[in-house]
Design a protein around this motif. Structure first.
Motif, PDB file in Angstrom:
ATOM      1  N   MET A   1      34.378 -24.914 -49.698  1.00  0.00           N
ATOM      2  CA  MET A   1      33.966 -24.959 -48.311  1.00  0.00           C
ATOM      3  C   MET A   1      34.383 -23.671 -47.607  1.00  0.00           C
ATOM      4  O   MET A   1      35.397 -23.071 -47.952  1.00  0.00           O
ATOM      5  CB  MET A   1      34.616 -26.161 -47.643  1.00  0.00           C
ATOM      6  N   MET A   2      33.556 -23.244 -46.629  1.00  0.00           N
ATOM      7  CA  MET A   2      33.828 -21.995 -45.923  1.00  0.00           C
ATOM      8  C   MET A   2      34.933 -22.165 -44.883  1.00  0.00           C
ATOM      9  O   MET A   2      35.126 -23.256 -44.338  1.00  0.00           O
ATOM     10  CB  MET A   2      32.559 -21.554 -45.174  1.00  0.00           C
ATOM     11  N   LYS A   3      35.620 -21.071 -44.633  1.00  0.00           N
ATOM     12  CA  LYS A   3      36.582 -21.063 -43.546  1.00  0.00           C
ATOM     13  C   LYS A   3      35.816 -21.100 -42.223  1.00  0.00           C
ATOM     14  O   LYS A   3      34.638 -20.745 -42.165  1.00  0.00           O
ATOM     15  CB  LYS A   3      37.415 -19.794 -43.578  1.00  0.00           C
ATOM     16  N   LYS A   4      36.490 -21.466 -41.171  1.00  0.00           N
ATOM     17  CA  LYS A   4      35.839 -21.512 -39.858  1.00  0.00           C
ATOM     18  C   LYS A   4      35.438 -20.120 -39.389  1.00  0.00           C
ATOM     19  O   LYS A   4      34.389 -19.946 -38.770  1.00  0.00           O
ATOM     20  CB  LYS A   4      36.758 -22.169 -38.835  1.00  0.00           C
ATOM     21  N   SER A   5      36.234 -19.115 -39.703  1.00  0.00           N
ATOM     22  CA  SER A   5      35.912 -17.751 -39.264  1.00  0.00           C
ATOM     23  C   SER A   5      34.677 -17.214 -40.009  1.00  0.00           C
ATOM     24  O   SER A   5      33.840 -16.528 -39.428  1.00  0.00           O
ATOM     25  CB  SER A   5      37.106 -16.814 -39.470  1.00  0.00           C
ATOM     26  N   THR A   6      34.544 -17.532 -41.279  1.00  0.00           N
ATOM     27  CA  THR A   6      33.380 -17.103 -42.051  1.00  0.00           C
ATOM     28  C   THR A   6      32.126 -17.809 -41.539  1.00  0.00           C
ATOM     29  O   THR A   6      31.079 -17.193 -41.373  1.00  0.00           O
ATOM     30  CB  THR A   6      33.570 -17.405 -43.546  1.00  0.00           C
ATOM     31  N   PHE A   7      32.258 -19.099 -41.283  1.00  0.00           N
ATOM     32  CA  PHE A   7      31.130 -19.860 -40.758  1.00  0.00           C
ATOM     33  C   PHE A   7      30.692 -19.300 -39.395  1.00  0.00           C
ATOM     34  O   PHE A   7      29.503 -19.161 -39.111  1.00  0.00           O
ATOM     35  CB  PHE A   7      31.503 -21.340 -40.640  1.00  0.00           C
ATOM     36  N   GLY A   8      31.651 -18.951 -38.552  1.00  0.00           N
ATOM     37  CA  GLY A   8      31.348 -18.372 -37.227  1.00  0.00           C
ATOM     38  C   GLY A   8      30.655 -17.024 -37.353  1.00  0.00           C
ATOM     39  O   GLY A   8      29.716 -16.719 -36.612  1.00  0.00           O
ATOM     40  N   ALA A   9      31.099 -16.209 -38.309  1.00  0.00           N
ATOM     41  CA  ALA A   9      30.481 -14.900 -38.499  1.00  0.00           C
ATOM     42  C   ALA A   9      29.043 -15.034 -39.005  1.00  0.00           C
ATOM     43  O   ALA A   9      28.137 -14.322 -38.552  1.00  0.00           O
ATOM     44  CB  ALA A   9      31.309 -14.071 -39.479  1.00  0.00           C
ATOM     45  N   VAL A  10      28.836 -15.956 -39.947  1.00  0.00           N
ATOM     46  CA  VAL A  10      27.475 -16.186 -40.472  1.00  0.00           C
ATOM     47  C   VAL A  10      26.573 -16.722 -39.364  1.00  0.00           C
ATOM     48  O   VAL A  10      25.419 -16.297 -39.213  1.00  0.00           O
ATOM     49  CB  VAL A  10      27.516 -17.147 -41.684  1.00  0.00           C
ATOM     50  N   LEU A  11      27.101 -17.647 -38.562  1.00  0.00           N
ATOM     51  CA  LEU A  11      26.326 -18.213 -37.462  1.00  0.00           C
ATOM     52  C   LEU A  11      25.979 -17.136 -36.422  1.00  0.00           C
ATOM     53  O   LEU A  11      24.836 -17.077 -35.932  1.00  0.00           O
ATOM     54  CB  LEU A  11      27.120 -19.355 -36.817  1.00  0.00           C
ATOM     55  N   ALA A  12      26.937 -16.287 -36.093  1.00  0.00           N
ATOM     56  CA  ALA A  12      26.692 -15.208 -35.131  1.00  0.00           C
ATOM     57  C   ALA A  12      25.647 -14.228 -35.673  1.00  0.00           C
ATOM     58  O   ALA A  12      24.776 -13.763 -34.931  1.00  0.00           O
ATOM     59  CB  ALA A  12      27.997 -14.479 -34.827  1.00  0.00           C
ATOM     60  N   PHE A  13      25.723 -13.935 -36.969  1.00  0.00           N
ATOM     61  CA  PHE A  13      24.737 -13.040 -37.580  1.00  0.00           C
ATOM     62  C   PHE A  13      23.339 -13.654 -37.516  1.00  0.00           C
ATOM     63  O   PHE A  13      22.356 -12.966 -37.232  1.00  0.00           O
ATOM     64  CB  PHE A  13      25.121 -12.734 -39.030  1.00  0.00           C
ATOM     65  N   MET A  14      23.245 -14.961 -37.777  1.00  0.00           N
ATOM     66  CA  MET A  14      21.941 -15.630 -37.729  1.00  0.00           C
ATOM     67  C   MET A  14      21.353 -15.602 -36.315  1.00  0.00           C
ATOM     68  O   MET A  14      20.156 -15.353 -36.146  1.00  0.00           O
ATOM     69  CB  MET A  14      22.065 -17.075 -38.213  1.00  0.00           C
ATOM     70  N   PHE A  15      22.181 -15.846 -35.308  1.00  0.00           N
ATOM     71  CA  PHE A  15      21.698 -15.781 -33.925  1.00  0.00           C
ATOM     72  C   PHE A  15      21.282 -14.354 -33.551  1.00  0.00           C
ATOM     73  O   PHE A  15      20.273 -14.163 -32.859  1.00  0.00           O
ATOM     74  CB  PHE A  15      22.766 -16.291 -32.950  1.00  0.00           C
ATOM     75  N   ALA A  16      22.026 -13.364 -33.999  1.00  0.00           N
ATOM     76  CA  ALA A  16      21.677 -11.977 -33.703  1.00  0.00           C
ATOM     77  C   ALA A  16      20.360 -11.592 -34.374  1.00  0.00           C
ATOM     78  O   ALA A  16      19.502 -10.932 -33.767  1.00  0.00           O
ATOM     79  CB  ALA A  16      22.796 -11.044 -34.165  1.00  0.00           C
ATOM     80  N   ALA A  18      17.937 -13.667 -35.250  1.00  0.00           N
ATOM     81  CA  ALA A  18      16.860 -14.401 -34.573  1.00  0.00           C
ATOM     82  C   ALA A  18      16.520 -13.746 -33.235  1.00  0.00           C
ATOM     83  O   ALA A  18      15.346 -13.632 -32.865  1.00  0.00           O
ATOM     84  CB  ALA A  18      17.277 -15.856 -34.365  1.00  0.00           C
ATOM     85  N   GLY A  19      17.524 -13.288 -32.510  1.00  0.00           N
ATOM     86  CA  GLY A  19      17.288 -12.597 -31.237  1.00  0.00           C
ATOM     87  C   GLY A  19      16.548 -11.291 -31.428  1.00  0.00           C
ATOM     88  O   GLY A  19      15.646 -10.950 -30.662  1.00  0.00           O
ATOM     89  N   ALA A  20      16.924 -10.538 -32.457  1.00  0.00           N
ATOM     90  CA  ALA A  20      16.254  -9.262 -32.725  1.00  0.00           C
ATOM     91  C   ALA A  20      14.796  -9.485 -33.121  1.00  0.00           C
ATOM     92  O   ALA A  20      13.895  -8.752 -32.675  1.00  0.00           O
ATOM     93  CB  ALA A  20      16.992  -8.504 -33.821  1.00  0.00           C
ATOM     94  N   LEU A  21      14.549 -10.490 -33.947  1.00  0.00           N
ATOM     95  CA  LEU A  21      13.168 -10.790 -34.338  1.00  0.00           C
ATOM     96  C   LEU A  21      12.341 -11.268 -33.152  1.00  0.00           C
ATOM     97  O   LEU A  21      11.167 -10.902 -33.009  1.00  0.00           O
ATOM     98  CB  LEU A  21      13.150 -11.836 -35.454  1.00  0.00           C
ATOM     99  N   THR A  22      12.929 -12.054 -32.271  1.00  0.00           N
ATOM    100  CA  THR A  22      12.220 -12.511 -31.077  1.00  0.00           C
ATOM    101  C   THR A  22      11.897 -11.340 -30.158  1.00  0.00           C
ATOM    102  O   THR A  22      10.781 -11.243 -29.631  1.00  0.00           O
ATOM    103  CB  THR A  22      13.059 -13.564 -30.327  1.00  0.00           C
ATOM    104  N   ALA A  23      12.855 -10.451 -29.969  1.00  0.00           N
ATOM    105  CA  ALA A  23      12.623  -9.279 -29.115  1.00  0.00           C
ATOM    106  C   ALA A  23      11.516  -8.396 -29.690  1.00  0.00           C
ATOM    107  O   ALA A  23      10.652  -7.911 -28.952  1.00  0.00           O
ATOM    108  CB  ALA A  23      13.916  -8.480 -28.953  1.00  0.00           C
ATOM    109  N   ALA A  24      11.518  -8.188 -30.987  1.00  0.00           N
ATOM    110  CA  ALA A  24      10.481  -7.371 -31.620  1.00  0.00           C
ATOM    111  C   ALA A  24       9.114  -8.031 -31.498  1.00  0.00           C
ATOM    112  O   ALA A  24       8.111  -7.354 -31.209  1.00  0.00           O
ATOM    113  CB  ALA A  24      10.828  -7.140 -33.094  1.00  0.00           C
ATOM    114  N   ALA A  25       9.058  -9.344 -31.673  1.00  0.00           N
ATOM    115  CA  ALA A  25       7.779 -10.053 -31.564  1.00  0.00           C
ATOM    116  C   ALA A  25       7.238  -9.988 -30.138  1.00  0.00           C
ATOM    117  O   ALA A  25       6.041  -9.761 -29.925  1.00  0.00           O
ATOM    118  CB  ALA A  25       7.950 -11.497 -32.006  1.00  0.00           C
ATOM    119  N   LEU A  26       8.098 -10.168 -29.148  1.00  0.00           N
ATOM    120  CA  LEU A  26       7.657 -10.074 -27.756  1.00  0.00           C
ATOM    121  C   LEU A  26       7.189  -8.666 -27.404  1.00  0.00           C
ATOM    122  O   LEU A  26       6.193  -8.488 -26.709  1.00  0.00           O
ATOM    123  CB  LEU A  26       8.780 -10.508 -26.814  1.00  0.00           C
ATOM    124  N   TYR A  27       7.900  -7.664 -27.882  1.00  0.00           N
ATOM    125  CA  TYR A  27       7.498  -6.279 -27.630  1.00  0.00           C
ATOM    126  C   TYR A  27       6.119  -6.015 -28.216  1.00  0.00           C
ATOM    127  O   TYR A  27       5.245  -5.446 -27.556  1.00  0.00           O
ATOM    128  CB  TYR A  27       8.515  -5.307 -28.225  1.00  0.00           C
TER     129      TYR A  27
END
Length: 79
Positions: A1-16, A18-27
């Motif tokens: 099982m992952m540590k909480k810090s690793t899970f948080g980093a992976v989750l933050a990367f996924m949100f980043a 997704a945000g970058a892809l959304t910004a590119a699609a809107l542009y």
């Protein structure tokens, strides 16, 4: 099982990502709309914006030899 810090980093990367892809699609979406509008204006056949002034009077230019010579300065630099 992952540590909480690793899970948080992976989750933050996924949100980043997704945000970058959304910004590119809107542009790209807005850019495509802008290009379509420009193309519509450029290639429109209705000529509504064409301002043809039919009252324009053109004068004939006389063909005489009073026009200045093209190269009168012998020291001029030619390109």
């Amino acid at each position: 099982m992952m540590k909480k810090s690793t899970f948080g980093a992976v989750l933050a990367f996924m949100f980043a990502a997704a945000g970058a892809l959304t910004a590119a699609a809107l542009y790209l979406y807005h850019r495509e709309k802008e290009l379509d509008e420009y193309e519509r204006l450029l290639f429109s056949d209705d000529m509504e914006d064409y301002d043809d002034d039919e009252d324009t009077v053109y004068e004939k230019i006389q063909d005489d030899d009073t026009a200045p010579a093209e190269d009168t300065d012998p020291d001029a630099i030619k390109f």
